[in-house]
Design a protein around this motif. Structure first.
Motif, PDB file in Angstrom:
ATOM      1  N   LYS A  22       1.052   6.928  -6.609  1.00 49.31           N
ATOM      2  CA  LYS A  22      -0.083   7.489  -7.037  1.00 49.31           C
ATOM      3  C   LYS A  22       0.312   9.256  -6.764  1.00 49.31           C
ATOM      4  CE  LYS A  22      -4.998   8.001  -5.841  1.00 49.31           C
ATOM      5  NZ  LYS A  22      -6.058   7.386  -4.865  1.00 49.31           N
ATOM      6  N   ASN A  23       0.856   9.306  -5.767  1.00 42.42           N
ATOM      7  CA  ASN A  23       1.173  10.754  -5.463  1.00 42.42           C
ATOM      8  C   ASN A  23       2.003  11.258  -6.594  1.00 42.42           C
ATOM      9  OD1 ASN A  23      -0.454  10.619  -3.183  1.00 42.42           O
ATOM     10  ND2 ASN A  23       1.134  10.107  -1.640  1.00 42.42           N
ATOM     11  N   ARG A  59       2.260  10.321  -9.446  1.00 40.69           N
ATOM     12  CA  ARG A  59       1.577  10.383 -10.823  1.00 40.69           C
ATOM     13  C   ARG A  59       2.835   9.571 -11.709  1.00 40.69           C
ATOM     14  NH1 ARG A  59      -0.022  15.333  -9.056  1.00 40.69           N
ATOM     15  NH2 ARG A  59      -2.298  15.368  -9.183  1.00 40.69           N
ATOM     16  N   ARG A  67       2.064   1.706  -3.536  1.00 42.36           N
ATOM     17  CA  ARG A  67       1.146   2.143  -4.254  1.00 42.36           C
ATOM     18  C   ARG A  67       0.613   3.544  -4.200  1.00 42.36           C
ATOM     19  NH1 ARG A  67      -3.580  -0.173  -2.266  1.00 42.36           N
ATOM     20  NH2 ARG A  67      -3.927   1.803  -1.110  1.00 42.36           N
ATOM     21  N   GLU A  68       0.579   3.992  -3.250  1.00 39.78           N
ATOM     22  CA  GLU A  68       0.243   5.370  -2.577  1.00 39.78           C
ATOM     23  C   GLU A  68       1.334   6.187  -3.115  1.00 39.78           C
ATOM     24  OE1 GLU A  68      -2.830   6.738  -1.673  1.00 39.78           O
ATOM     25  OE2 GLU A  68      -3.103   4.621  -2.236  1.00 39.78           O
ATOM     26  N   GLN A 120       0.654   0.202 -12.617  1.00 39.95           N
ATOM     27  CA  GLN A 120       0.111   1.361 -12.109  1.00 39.95           C
ATOM     28  C   GLN A 120      -0.788   1.410 -10.825  1.00 39.95           C
ATOM     29  OE1 GLN A 120      -1.275   4.089 -15.658  1.00 39.95           O
ATOM     30  NE2 GLN A 120      -1.215   2.060 -16.579  1.00 39.95           N
ATOM     31  N   PRO A 121      -1.044   2.337  -9.921  1.00 41.51           N
ATOM     32  CA  PRO A 121      -1.852   2.276  -8.952  1.00 41.51           C
ATOM     33  C   PRO A 121      -3.399   2.070  -9.544  1.00 41.51           C
ATOM     34  CG  PRO A 121      -0.453   4.045  -8.514  1.00 41.51           C
ATOM     35  CD  PRO A 121      -0.185   3.388 -10.000  1.00 41.51           C
ATOM     36  N   PHE A 122      -4.187   1.294  -9.014  1.00 42.40           N
ATOM     37  CA  PHE A 122      -5.668   1.185  -9.399  1.00 42.40           C
ATOM     38  C   PHE A 122      -6.442   0.615  -8.307  1.00 42.40           C
ATOM     39  CE2 PHE A 122      -9.061  -1.040 -11.640  1.00 42.40           C
ATOM     40  CZ  PHE A 122      -9.260  -0.092 -12.568  1.00 42.40           C
ATOM     41  N   ASN A 153       0.736  -1.237   0.003  1.00 41.94           N
ATOM     42  CA  ASN A 153       0.015  -0.083   0.079  1.00 41.94           C
ATOM     43  C   ASN A 153       0.769   1.495  -0.066  1.00 41.94           C
ATOM     44  OD1 ASN A 153      -2.671  -1.451  -0.140  1.00 41.94           O
ATOM     45  ND2 ASN A 153      -2.574  -1.568   2.316  1.00 41.94           N
ATOM     46  N   MET A 198      -3.345  -2.718  -7.625  1.00 41.02           N
ATOM     47  CA  MET A 198      -2.620  -1.930  -8.883  1.00 41.02           C
ATOM     48  C   MET A 198      -2.864  -2.693 -10.207  1.00 41.02           C
ATOM     49  SD  MET A 198       1.298  -1.222  -7.717  1.00 41.02           S
ATOM     50  CE  MET A 198       1.702  -0.867  -5.786  1.00 41.02           C
TER      51      MET A 198
END
Length: 274
Positions: free
Chosen positions: A135-136, A138, A131-132, A157-159, A128, A163
């Motif tokens: 995401k932050n 990009r 992933r975060e 990619q984060p999803f 996690n 992911m």
């Protein structure tokens, strides 16, 4: 619905950080219509068979071997063991070598999606956090994984809560846009037409919602099969679109009118044939 079965389990590693992960399929063909080939005379299924081009006789499976044609009717035989020796065994590690900005991803190379998720509760925290962080920032991760004994270049990619891992097409499989668009000429556009087209786009702007997508061919197959099952006539096929003399400005204005938007006709435009 039961959770999909993992097709790969191992570790995702970024530098000295690693966590257990698993890959599950993100697509299914279960809802698609599948046909079998029947003998029209007795209605029974038929089997496909390989036949010798010279004799026309069937060739049994044990006598079949793959061949690569080097010249017309000149083949190199490739034995199953020779191919097997080339297949990879999985090291069960997703080594993240680099990150790329999501905005720079060329979507032409995205081929087949899978879901990537933590292998167990103990791996969830590190998964996690990665992933975060992605995401932050990009960004998406580039890696390689062995699936079905073949090395696959992938993008991660984060999803949602997990992911998305997507197989990438090889660069050599891609037709260049330069060759595809060769001969297209730069064109000047009527500003009034562009404005009208922009209004139409704004009116129809919405969110990307795949649940609204419709496979019209698949639906037509289902309707035809259902009608034949009940002894009814198959539904009528959709009519072909008519080919008319078209004035682009008129078409755009009529489209806007259907959406409740009024647009003044551009001045000085002549009717053109499509």
């Amino acid at each position: 619905m039961a959770a999909p079965r993992a097709i790969w389990k191992g570790f995702m590693k970024v530098g000295s950080v690693s966590c257990g992960v698993k890959i599950v399929g993100a697509t299914s063909e279960a809802s698609k219509i599948h046909f079998r080939i029947l003998n029209r005379e007795d209605g029974l299924p038929v089997k496909s068979a390989y036949v010798d081009e010279g004799t026309g006789e069937p060739v049994e499976a044990e006598d079949q071997v793959k061949g690569f044609e080097t010249d017309k009717d000149d083949f190199i035989q490739i034995e199953p063991d020779e191919i097997k020796a080339l297949k990879l065994t999985s090291e069960h590690t997703l080594e993240i070598g680099e990150f790329v900005p999501v905005a720079e991803i060329d979507t032409r190379y995205l081929e087949k999606p899978y879901y990537l998720l933590p292998a167990d509760k103990a791996s969830a925290e590190a998964f996690n956090v990665l992933r975060e962080a992605m995401k932050n920032k990009r960004v998406a991760a580039r890696s390689c994984v062995v699936l079905y004994q073949r090395g696959r270049e992938v993008l991660i990619q984060p999803f949602g809560k997990g992911m998305l891992l997507t197989e990438l097409r090889d660069h050599n499989d891609m037709v260049s846009e330069a060759s595809a668009f060769e001969g297209l000429q730069k064109q000047d556009y009527d500003r009034d037409l562009l404005e009208i087209a922009g209004l139409l786009i704004d009116k129809k702007a919405t969110k990307f919602d795949p649940s609204k997508f419709e496979d019209t061919y698949e639906n037509a197959l289902i309707a035809m099969i259902e009608a034949k099952r009940k002894g009814k006539k198959p539904p009528m096929a959709a009519p072909k679109p008519r080919e008319n003399v078209v004035d682009l400005a008129d078409v755009l204005r009529k489209s806007l009118a259907k959406e409740g938007i009024n647009a003044k006709p551009p001045a000085g435009r002549k009717r053109k044939s499509a």
